[in-house]
Design a protein around this motif. Structure first.
Motif, PDB file in Angstrom:
ATOM      1  N   SER A 126       0.825  -1.206   0.000  1.00 22.69           N
ATOM      2  CA  SER A 126       0.000   0.000   0.000  1.00 22.69           C
ATOM      3  C   SER A 126       0.857   1.252   0.000  1.00 22.69           C
ATOM      4  N   ASN A 127       0.707   2.054  -1.052  1.00 25.91           N
ATOM      5  CA  ASN A 127       1.250   3.411  -1.046  1.00 25.91           C
ATOM      6  C   ASN A 127       0.223   4.255  -0.303  1.00 25.91           C
ATOM      7  N   HIS A 226      10.528   1.402  -4.621  1.00 23.42           N
ATOM      8  CA  HIS A 226       9.687   2.566  -4.900  1.00 23.42           C
ATOM      9  C   HIS A 226      10.541   3.658  -5.556  1.00 23.42           C
ATOM     10  N   ASP A 264       5.713  -0.033  -5.357  1.00 22.87           N
ATOM     11  CA  ASP A 264       5.206   0.940  -6.326  1.00 22.87           C
ATOM     12  C   ASP A 264       6.349   1.217  -7.301  1.00 22.87           C
ATOM     13  N   ASN A 266       6.177   2.890  -9.998  1.00 22.06           N
ATOM     14  CA  ASN A 266       5.936   4.106 -10.773  1.00 22.06           C
ATOM     15  C   ASN A 266       6.103   3.827 -12.269  1.00 22.06           C
ATOM     16  N   THR A 295      -4.069   0.318  -9.673  1.00 22.23           N
ATOM     17  CA  THR A 295      -4.028   0.839  -8.303  1.00 22.23           C
ATOM     18  C   THR A 295      -3.941   2.357  -8.228  1.00 22.23           C
ATOM     19  N   PHE A 296      -3.648   3.026  -9.336  1.00 18.20           N
ATOM     20  CA  PHE A 296      -3.474   4.478  -9.339  1.00 18.20           C
ATOM     21  C   PHE A 296      -4.171   5.031 -10.587  1.00 18.20           C
ATOM     22  N   LEU A 307       0.271   0.557 -11.209  1.00 21.86           N
ATOM     23  CA  LEU A 307       1.608   1.029 -10.807  1.00 21.86           C
ATOM     24  C   LEU A 307       2.206   0.201  -9.677  1.00 21.86           C
ATOM     25  N   ASP A 308       1.358  -0.442  -8.892  1.00 22.35           N
ATOM     26  CA  ASP A 308       1.834  -1.224  -7.746  1.00 22.35           C
ATOM     27  C   ASP A 308       1.869  -2.702  -8.145  1.00 22.35           C
ATOM     28  N   HIS A 309       3.027  -3.315  -7.946  1.00 20.37           N
ATOM     29  CA  HIS A 309       3.271  -4.633  -8.521  1.00 20.37           C
ATOM     30  C   HIS A 309       3.736  -5.646  -7.480  1.00 20.37           C
ATOM     31  N   HIS A 331      -3.525   5.835  -4.109  1.00 19.71           N
ATOM     32  CA  HIS A 331      -3.309   4.454  -4.538  1.00 19.71           C
ATOM     33  C   HIS A 331      -4.264   3.532  -3.790  1.00 19.71           C
TER      34      HIS A 331
END
Length: 383
Positions: A126-127, A226, A264, A266, A295-296, A307-309, A331
């Motif tokens: 989680s961002n 990140h 994340d 990015n 997620t974003f 973006l989150d993997h 996110h």
């Protein structure tokens, strides 16, 4: 009088059709430009940003194609050429997003083992958005899903303090509270060893390398990342982001352990950099054949991308994967449960590097290091 009314209606209809035609062509031009621009080998943010909205560009191109064909198209060479361009865009973008639809074959196979198997590993990424103060929403998700590993990004000392009520359940921790939106916290119910904080290309951007002991006693290498995004407020180009991603990929490719890389990035799942990362690392993407899991941005439904993997080695199969509901961040959290099945790893095909992969990886890393040297003092090392 009726004639005037009829004439007025025809005039209004003509104007509306003209406006719709102009809008259709404008949207078509955006779709075409957005598809062509990222084909150029430039890392500047205004080029790489078009890697993100593949699904949106596909929808724009398809909608424009249908509208243009229905409302505007005439049997002229210019019209046919424009339709041909749109058709090419639709096909090209469809090819890019196809692997992340349920029409494609899954890359990570579904496990057939008992849900209570001791070799399973659950992770929540989680961002949190550093300025977000809705701490209870994240804690509620943690209480609901009870992940073995909780990886937080953009977390600072305020977040660290707010999450203290959870700490009784997470005795193993790596805490990097930073106020530059690149803080990182890793909380684990399972034992950790060799807890390292790496600064690969920047003294301000940490990443995590550690080993997690499963309940079965097996050890798994876990990486948390990140990198900075290629946007004007962060980095003017994607060189350092790309290099950091590939550096992690090269490092885990030599690991003697099962591997999970999460965070994340990015970067979107279908970008050239992420594909290169998979080829270099040999890791699987559990989203392939299942969905986008975008997620974003949580605040804008029409502008979302993945973006989150979570990537993993062939030692694992999938139990479940979910994009969770919002926690007040930009996110969405992502939750995944993996099953460690090393005896069946050959049932899954890892991404393979071709002849140019290593050359491309080396070039990407070199460019990123040079960029770091020109913009700041690089901080390569561990803590």
């Amino acid at each position: 009088m009726p004639q005037t009314t009829s004439y007025g209606k025809r005039t209004l209809k003509t104007r509306l059709l003209n406006i719709l035609s102009i809008l259709t062509r404008a949207l078509a031009v955006v779709a075409i430009i957005g598809t062509v621009v990222p084909l150029f080998p430039f890392e500047e943010w205004f080029v790489r940003v078009f890697d993100f909205p593949r699904l949106q560009l596909f929808c724009l191109a398809l909608g424009s194609f249908i509208l243009y064909l229905t409302l505007y198209y005439q049997h002229r060479k210019r019209g046919k050429f424009f339709l041909l361009l749109l058709a090419v865009v639709v096909i090209y973008q469809a090819i890019n997003i196809y692997p992340y639809t349920m029409l494609a074959e899954v890359q990570t196979k579904q496990t057939e083992r008992d849900p209570a198997d001791t070799t399973q590993l659950s992770i929540m990424v989680s961002n949190v958005l550093m300025t977000n103060t809705k701490y209870s929403k994240l804690m509620g998700k943690v209480e609901d899903y009870q992940p073995d590993i909780l990886l937080l990004l953009e977390s600072d000392s305020v977040w660290q303090h707010a999450l203290q009520p959870l700490m009784a359940h997470y005795p193993y921790r790596i805490e990097i509270p930073l106020h530059n939106t690149y803080g990182m916290h890793l909380y684990s119910k399972l034992p950790l060893r060799q807890k390292r904080v790496n600064y690969l290309l920047s003294k301000e951007i940490p990443s995590i390398k550690t080993y997690v002991q499963l309940r079965s006693g097996d050890w798994v290498e876990l990486r948390g990342v990140h990198p900075k995004p290629p946007v004007p407020t962060e980095d003017g180009n994607s060189r350092k982001r790309d290099a950091e991603i590939i550096l992690v990929g090269e490092d885990v490719s030599d690991s003697k352990y099962p591997v999970v890389v999460a965070g994340d990035f990015n970067d979107v799942a279908w970008s050239a950099t992420t594909k290169l990362f998979q080829e270099v690392s040999g890791l699987l993407d559990p989203r392939i054949g299942r969905g986008f899991y975008s997620t974003f941005n949580a605040n804008y439904p029409l502008l979302r991308w993945p973006l989150d993997h979570v990537f993993h080695s062939t030692h694992f199969k999938l139990v479940e994967m979910q994009r969770l509901s919002g926690i007040g961040s930009d996110h969405f959290p992502i939750y995944i449960k993996l099953s460690y099945e090393p005896d069946e790893k050959y049932e899954q095909t890892a991404p393979k590097a071709d002849e140019g992969t290593q050359e491309e990886a080396t070039e990407t890393i070199t460019e990123g290091i040079e960029e770091a040297k020109s913009t700041e003092q690089p901080a390569t090392g561990t803590k």
